[in-house]
Write an enzyme that holds these catalytic residues in place. Structure first.
Site, PDB file in Angstrom:
ATOM      1  CE  LYS A  83      -4.414   0.816   2.356  1.00 42.62           C
ATOM      2  NZ  LYS A  83      -5.081   0.631   3.655  1.00 42.62           N
TER       3      LYS A  83
HETATM    4  O1  G3P Z   1      -9.728   1.737   4.588  1.00 40.69           O
HETATM    5  C1  G3P Z   1      -9.300   2.947   5.127  1.00 40.69           C
HETATM    6  C2  G3P Z   1      -9.825   3.078   6.496  1.00 40.69           C
HETATM    7  O2  G3P Z   1      -9.102   2.309   7.398  1.00 40.69           O
HETATM    8  C3  G3P Z   1      -9.964   4.473   6.955  1.00 40.69           C
HETATM    9  O3  G3P Z   1     -11.171   4.509   7.571  1.00 40.69           O
HETATM   10  O4  G3P Z   1     -12.843   5.334   9.106  1.00 40.69           O
HETATM   11  O5  G3P Z   1     -10.414   5.920   9.457  1.00 40.69           O
HETATM   12  O6  G3P Z   1     -11.709   6.934   7.590  1.00 40.69           O
HETATM   13  P1  G3P Z   1     -11.557   5.741   8.478  1.00 40.69           P
END
Ligand code: G3P
Length: 217
Positions: A83
């Site tokens: 990634k």
């Molecule tokens: O897949 C990306 C994720 O881990 C981020 O999610 O909820 O932190 O925006 P969030």
């Protein structure tokens, strides 16, 4: 649509994988931090459970540093997807890693033009963060739709991996648009099964069944 699970929690991954729900896993530095483990150990444990792609994120921000870290991460298992962030250096690393035969997930995508660049750089997956766009008062799901149109217009093979999914509605919406993958936190994935009419209907069936006095088997 494939389900990836967006966590580094081994117990959750194992439980969902046993149900056949896990086509892959995505991690990031924040999720590794939450797991409390070392990135190499946690990632190896995930790869031992899950057959599909397991995203492990570099933390270097320069091309050379990313490439060095990517080589370390790629040695963990054959199903590692490296990634990289959606920056110039990240795109450069994407191109080089793809030429070396690695899967690459380009992350932190917030615009259709960024997604176009990632596809041109040969990304295996593009990760648009829909929840974080919603947080700004803009419709994050619309971005998935824009990228779908652009990729289909030109036949790009990069898979749209809808990320930063926060709700069951997000899952439905990205599936309707045609995202290739949704990476979903375990709690949201488990919430997909819930419906009050299912619970109510089951309660009624069981009450009526009890009145018959019958048993099966
Ligand atoms: O897949 C990306 C994720 O881990 C981020 O999610 O909820 O932190 O925006 P969030």
């Amino acid at each position: 649509m494939k389900f990836f699970v967006d966590t580094a929690d081994i117990k959750e991954i194992k439980e969902l994988n046993d149900l056949g729900l896990v086509d892959g896993v995505t991690t990031n530095p924040s999720l590794i931090m939450k797991s409390g483990g070392k990135i190499a150990d946690v990632t190896k444990q995930i790869c031992d459970i899950v057959e599909g792609p397991v995203s492990a994120e570099v933390t270097a921000t320069d091309y050379d540093g990313m490439m060095k870290q990517a080589k370390v991460l790629a040695k963990i298992a054959d199903n590692i997807a490296i990634k990289v962030p959606l920056t110039w250096d990240g795109l450069k690393a994407c191109r080089a890693l793809r030429s070396d035969g690695h899967m690459v997930n380009v992350t932190l995508c917030f615009s259709a033009n960024q997604a176009l660049l990632a596809a041109k750089a040969g990304a295996t997956f593009i990760s648009p963060f829909i929840g974080r766009i919603d947080d700004m008062g803009i419709d994050g799901v619309e971005l998935i739709s824009e990228i779908r149109t652009i990729y289909d217009n030109y036949g790009f093979k990069t898979e749209i991996l809808a990320a930063s999914i926060r709700t069951v509605n997000h899952v439905k919406q990205v599936a309707m648009i045609g995202a290739d993958v949704a990476t979903v936190p375990p709690a949201t994935l488990k919430a997909l099964v819930k419906h009050p009419l299912t619970d109510k209907g089951l309660e009624q069936f069981l009450a009526d069944w009890a009145k018959t006095g019958q048993t099966i088997g």
